[in-house]
Design an enzyme around this catalytic site. Structure first.
Site, PDB file in Angstrom:
ATOM      1  N   GLN A  96       2.795   2.489  13.674  1.00 38.83           N
ATOM      2  CA  GLN A  96       2.729   3.581  12.761  1.00 38.83           C
ATOM      3  C   GLN A  96       1.274   4.290  12.769  1.00 38.83           C
ATOM      4  O   GLN A  96       0.463   3.674  13.435  1.00 38.83           O
ATOM      5  CB  GLN A  96       3.080   3.097  11.589  1.00 38.83           C
ATOM      6  CG  GLN A  96       2.037   2.193  11.110  1.00 38.83           C
ATOM      7  CD  GLN A  96       2.830   1.368   9.783  1.00 38.83           C
ATOM      8  OE1 GLN A  96       3.291   0.269  10.346  1.00 38.83           O
ATOM      9  NE2 GLN A  96       2.584   1.600   8.766  1.00 38.83           N
TER      10      GLN A  96
ATOM     11  N   TRP B  62       0.732  -1.305   0.081  1.00 34.62           N
ATOM     12  CA  TRP B  62       0.177   0.061  -0.079  1.00 34.62           C
ATOM     13  C   TRP B  62       0.983   1.268  -0.057  1.00 34.62           C
ATOM     14  O   TRP B  62       0.368   2.369  -0.181  1.00 34.62           O
ATOM     15  CB  TRP B  62      -1.123   0.151   1.295  1.00 34.62           C
ATOM     16  CG  TRP B  62      -0.201   0.134   2.648  1.00 34.62           C
ATOM     17  CD1 TRP B  62       0.898  -0.405   2.930  1.00 34.62           C
ATOM     18  CD2 TRP B  62      -0.672   1.196   3.676  1.00 34.62           C
ATOM     19  NE1 TRP B  62       1.277  -0.040   4.285  1.00 34.62           N
ATOM     20  CE2 TRP B  62       0.229   0.668   4.711  1.00 34.62           C
ATOM     21  CE3 TRP B  62      -2.002   1.765   3.866  1.00 34.62           C
ATOM     22  CZ2 TRP B  62       0.273   1.625   5.969  1.00 34.62           C
ATOM     23  CZ3 TRP B  62      -1.763   2.489   5.014  1.00 34.62           C
ATOM     24  CH2 TRP B  62      -1.042   2.441   5.933  1.00 34.62           C
TER      25      TRP B  62
ATOM     26  N   GLU C 113       0.855  -2.721  12.630  1.00 30.53           N
ATOM     27  CA  GLU C 113       0.919  -4.095  12.631  1.00 30.53           C
ATOM     28  C   GLU C 113       1.415  -4.728  13.772  1.00 30.53           C
ATOM     29  O   GLU C 113       1.538  -5.976  14.009  1.00 30.53           O
ATOM     30  CB  GLU C 113       2.077  -4.549  11.566  1.00 30.53           C
ATOM     31  CG  GLU C 113       1.488  -4.026  10.041  1.00 30.53           C
ATOM     32  CD  GLU C 113       2.470  -4.208   9.170  1.00 30.53           C
ATOM     33  OE1 GLU C 113       3.782  -4.415   9.464  1.00 30.53           O
ATOM     34  OE2 GLU C 113       2.242  -4.354   7.790  1.00 30.53           O
TER      35      GLU C 113
HETATM   36  C1  BGC Z   1       4.893  -1.206   7.498  1.00 31.10           C
HETATM   37  C2  BGC Z   1       3.964  -1.432   6.559  1.00 31.10           C
HETATM   38  C3  BGC Z   1       4.540  -1.230   5.216  1.00 31.10           C
HETATM   39  C4  BGC Z   1       5.662  -2.158   4.877  1.00 31.10           C
HETATM   40  C5  BGC Z   1       6.373  -2.086   3.706  1.00 31.10           C
HETATM   41  C6  BGC Z   1       6.094  -2.236   7.460  1.00 31.10           C
HETATM   42  O1  BGC Z   1       7.087  -2.350   8.371  1.00 31.10           O
HETATM   43  O2  BGC Z   1       4.445  -1.623   8.875  1.00 31.10           O
HETATM   44  O3  BGC Z   1       2.789  -0.539   6.598  1.00 31.10           O
HETATM   45  O4  BGC Z   1       3.600  -1.547   4.127  1.00 31.10           O
HETATM   46  O5  BGC Z   1       6.824  -2.298   6.067  1.00 31.10           O
HETATM   47  O6  BGC Z   1       7.253  -0.840   3.909  1.00 31.10           O
END
Ligand code: BGC
Length: 766
Positions: A601, A344, A487
């Site tokens: 985040q 995304w 996450e």
């Molecule tokens: C983040 C995601 C992101 C991914 C790639 C992860 O650490 O939490 O939101 O899409 O990294 O950048």
């Protein structure tokens, strides 16, 4: 990193430290969107990560691995054996060391004096990846004897196919050999996707009495040059290189013999040009980028201006603008991190830059998602849903989900942590829709809208319709068992970001259907036939008002999910002040973090930024003050959102602190920041902080809004953007702002602080 001089177009490292090679390899990476290469040195070090990738050449090394961009054979490689001693900066004395990247023309220069026993040499290494010829790259090395005795030199230079992706060898070796007595070629093939690669190199030496010999080894082919360098003399070696593949879309014949011919013809045709001329040709292509909507910041802090040059440079070297079957990786083409996969990050973080400044590139990026409908159908079907469910991580558009299943070590169990994102991080589907909607609103691209966008908008809504779960007790539709943008919270119910964006996706599709039925019934019927919209829309209309949207508590806090607010809090100071991002996981495992109010985040705050009309300012402020202290900013996507939202909320000093931190994610002093590759999303974030945050531009519900506010440290900001084919320049000063565009009869309507304005040619708003 030491930025010796205040230079707005250059990043420079002075002093060599082999522990930190990864930093400059990434942040000084070279590329042109077709290929990207870390700036690993010509000679080898054990701490190096020598990666070069060609966009879109995904390969799956083994059944139990996901497809990734293979690290292609290394062509920069050159060993110097001086008086019988292999040259390395880990030996002897190095002085006057400088490694620098000129962001304006994409040239990398490394130079230094090297002393060892009776040897004293000055080395200058120059290289570039051509922006004008996507297959071409070149290096030029000068060696100068600084002593008054001759020095014997052997140079070993060729193609090294022994490189791997951290051990996974993606290539069958293929043929190799000398062509026309002059060029070296190597033709490996990826083991599963069966993509043929053709590597061609030629050398030009400027030295006296050179003897030469070709050599081959396993997966290697190289030349050996031997000569004596007289005292106070110099010699040069130029290496001319190209890479072609059987999936290139700019060659007509993909037979390996034809590709070999094409590569050789190009090398021959370029013989009449010098290194300097080819570099100049590439620099001219770069200047087209710099001339398009330049950003100028009047400030004492030169790093702010440098940051936007840095961000744009990288956004262009990592974006495969030439091929709509390809998209941007989360680490661009600058490292093995995230395997070259698209997230995304594209729609929410990088696409806005392209929408507003290079709509033709933006079109290619959104077309990739249209082509990805096949993959999204596959994913929905596999999960028992309907419509288009976009993969959390994407490679080839038709592949569907490619997120790996196992990740980093769990400090408690000692086993790999399961990566759930590919299964349950589902907001990606509405993120894609959001990106597509932004693209059509900013560009007004009618053809894409009718031919491709509508289908994405309906098909994603169809997915959400099948995904919603009815809660009989509460009489609403909910979305259970997901991961939101944060996450660190897995298997949660009703993540606010996911529910609100899904609701937006569904509502948008319903409104669109109404509008089409009224104004363009033919298009509606075409889509109806294809997607069986009548049934889908009836179902969505029944559900939409009952989609559960987490409401603010009495204190005005929007719950991140059903359980977040009841979890315990801990003091995060220790983790927030650390440079690295994994500090928290040295003390806790993910299961434990799941039970605490710790956010990786921007999550609720991202929702408030992207959908700014959802909640009143006061409530946004409360949520900002609640969530930010609980946010570790462990994802590089976090800081830019915080910078913009706090600027919107009038907290300009705080915003500027976030801005500076965000600019330093890769460019800053922390030397381990970029080992796995550059943070692509954060670079898009740099542009957004300037143009959206301080420039105040936003596309909201199809309407353009401009409400600038400068941070204290800036006196003036000039930026520009494209909007519905019009090119607009904005100058923001402390006391107001001024807009200009060509007076061509196409008026641009925009909003500022609730007032509507019409820009014909020039407008000042004080
Ligand atoms: C983040 C995601 C992101 C991914 C790639 C992860 O650490 O939490 O939101 O899409 O990294 O950048």
């Amino acid at each position: 990193m030491n930025y010796v001089k205040e230079n707005l177009w250059q990043i420079e490292e002075v002093g060599f430290d082999s522990r930190y090679l990864g930093k400059t390899e990434s942040i000084m990476a070279l590329g042109n969107g077709y290929l990207g290469s870390r700036s690993a040195t010509e000679e080898h070090y054990t701490t190096e990560r020598r990666d070069t990738f060609v966009a879109g050449t995904f390969n799956k090394f083994a059944e139990n691995e996901v497809s990734e961009l293979p690290n292609i054979p290394d062509m920069w490689w050159m060993d110097f054996i001086i008086n019988g001693e292999i040259f390395s900066l880990e030996k002897g004395i190095t002085s006057n060391f400088s490694k620098r990247l000129n962001l304006k023309n994409g040239e990398l220069i490394r130079e230094f004096d090297w002393e060892f026993a009776t040897i004293k040499l000055h080395f200058t290494f120059r290289r570039f990846v051509s922006k004008a010829r996507r297959h071409y790259l070149s290096s030029f090395v000068t060696v100068e004897n600084l002593t008054d005795i001759p020095i014997s030199i052997q140079i070993r230079s060729g193609i090294d196919g022994q490189v791997t992706n951290s051990g996974s060898q993606h290539f069958h070796e293929g043929e190799k050999g000398l062509v026309n007595g002059k060029y070296i070629q190597m033709m490996p093939q990826t083991n599963e996707s069966e993509i043929d690669f053709v590597f061609t190199i030629g050398h030009r030496l400027n030295a006296k009495n050179v003897s030469e010999r070709i050599e081959m080894g396993r997966r290697q082919i190289f030349m050996n040059y031997f000569f004596d360098l007289p005292s106070n003399n110099s010699a040069t070696i130029e290496k001319r290189m190209s890479v072609y593949t059987s999936i290139d879309n700019d060659i007509s014949d993909h037979e390996i013999s034809e590709i070999r011919e094409t590569a050789i013809s190009e090398m021959e045709a370029l013989e009449v040009f010098s290194f300097e001329e080819l570099l100049q040709e590439s620099a001219e292509k770069w200047s087209e980028i710099w001339e398009k909507h330049p950003i100028e910041i009047e400030t004492e802090n030169f790093k702010d201006q440098l940051a936007i040059h840095f961000a744009k440079y990288h956004l262009h070297i990592m974006t495969p603008a030439h091929n709509e079957h390809m998209n941007i990786g989360a680490k661009g083409l600058s490292g093995e991190g995230y395997k070259g996969h698209t997230f995304w990050d594209t729609e929410i973080f990088m696409l806005p830059y392209f929408n507003f400044t290079h709509p033709e590139i933006a079109k290619s990026l959104v077309t990739y998602r249209y082509l990805g409908l096949d993959g999204a159908h596959k994913k929905a079907r596999n999960n028992g849903y309907e419509g288009a469910q976009y993969p959390w991580e994407a490679a080839n558009p038709t592949d569907g989900e490619v997120t790996p299943v196992w990740g980093a070590a769990d400090i408690v169990t000692g086993q790999s942590t399961k990566i759930w994102s590919g299964f349950i991080e589902q907001h990606i589907t509405s993120d894609v829709t959001f990106g597509v909607k932004q693209y059509i609103d900013v560009t007004g691209d009618q053809e894409f809208t009718e031919q491709k966008a509508y289908e994405i908008l309906f098909d994603t809504a169809k997915f959400w319709g099948s995904r919603l779960e009815y809660n009989t007790e509460k009489d609403y539709y909910e979305i259970k068992d997901v991961i939101g943008p944060d996450e660190y919270k897995e298997h949660v119910n009703n993540n606010a970001y996911t529910n609100y964006t899904a609701h937006w996706n569904v509502t948008y599709a319903l409104n669109l259907a109404k509008e089409l039925k009224e104004h363009d019934p033919e298009t509606f019927e075409r889509l109806n036939q294809k997607l069986e919209l009548d049934n889908v829309l009836a179902d969505l209309a029944r559900k939409v008002d009952k989609i559960f949207l987490p409401q603010p508590t009495d204190e005005g806090i929007i719950p991140q999910d059903d359980s977040y607010l009841s979890k315990k809090t801990i003091d995060l100071t220790k983790y927030k002040s650390k440079d690295g991002v994994d500090g928290l996981f040295h003390d806790y495992n993910l299961e434990q973090v799941n039970e605490m109010q710790i956010t990786k985040q921007a999550d609720v705050l991202l929702l408030l930024y992207l959908f700014e009309g959802l909640f009143p300012r006061e409530m946004k402020l409360k949520n900002f003050e609640y969530y930010e202290p609980k946010t570790t900013h462990d994802s590089s996507l976090s800081l830019s959102t915080h910078a913009i939202l706090s600027a919107d909320l009038g907290k300009l000093d705080e915003s500027y602190e976030f801005f500076e931190k965000a600019c330093n994610i890769d460019m800053g002093e922390y030397m381990k920041s970029s080992d796995d590759g550059i943070h692509a999303g954060s670079l898009g974030g740099i542009w957004q902080m300037i143009v959206f945050g301080y420039g105040g531009v936003r596309m909201i519900d199809g309407k353009l809004r401009i409400e600038p506010h400068l941070p204290k440290a800036w006196n003036k900001l000039t930026y520009g953007f494209d909007y519905h084919g019009e090119s607009i320049t904005v100058v923001v000063m402390k006391e107001g702002f001024e807009l200009t565009k060509e007076d061509n009869g196409n008026d641009v309507v925009f909003f500022s602080n609730g007032e509507a304005y019409t820009l014909k040619n020039k407008l000042s708003i004080l």
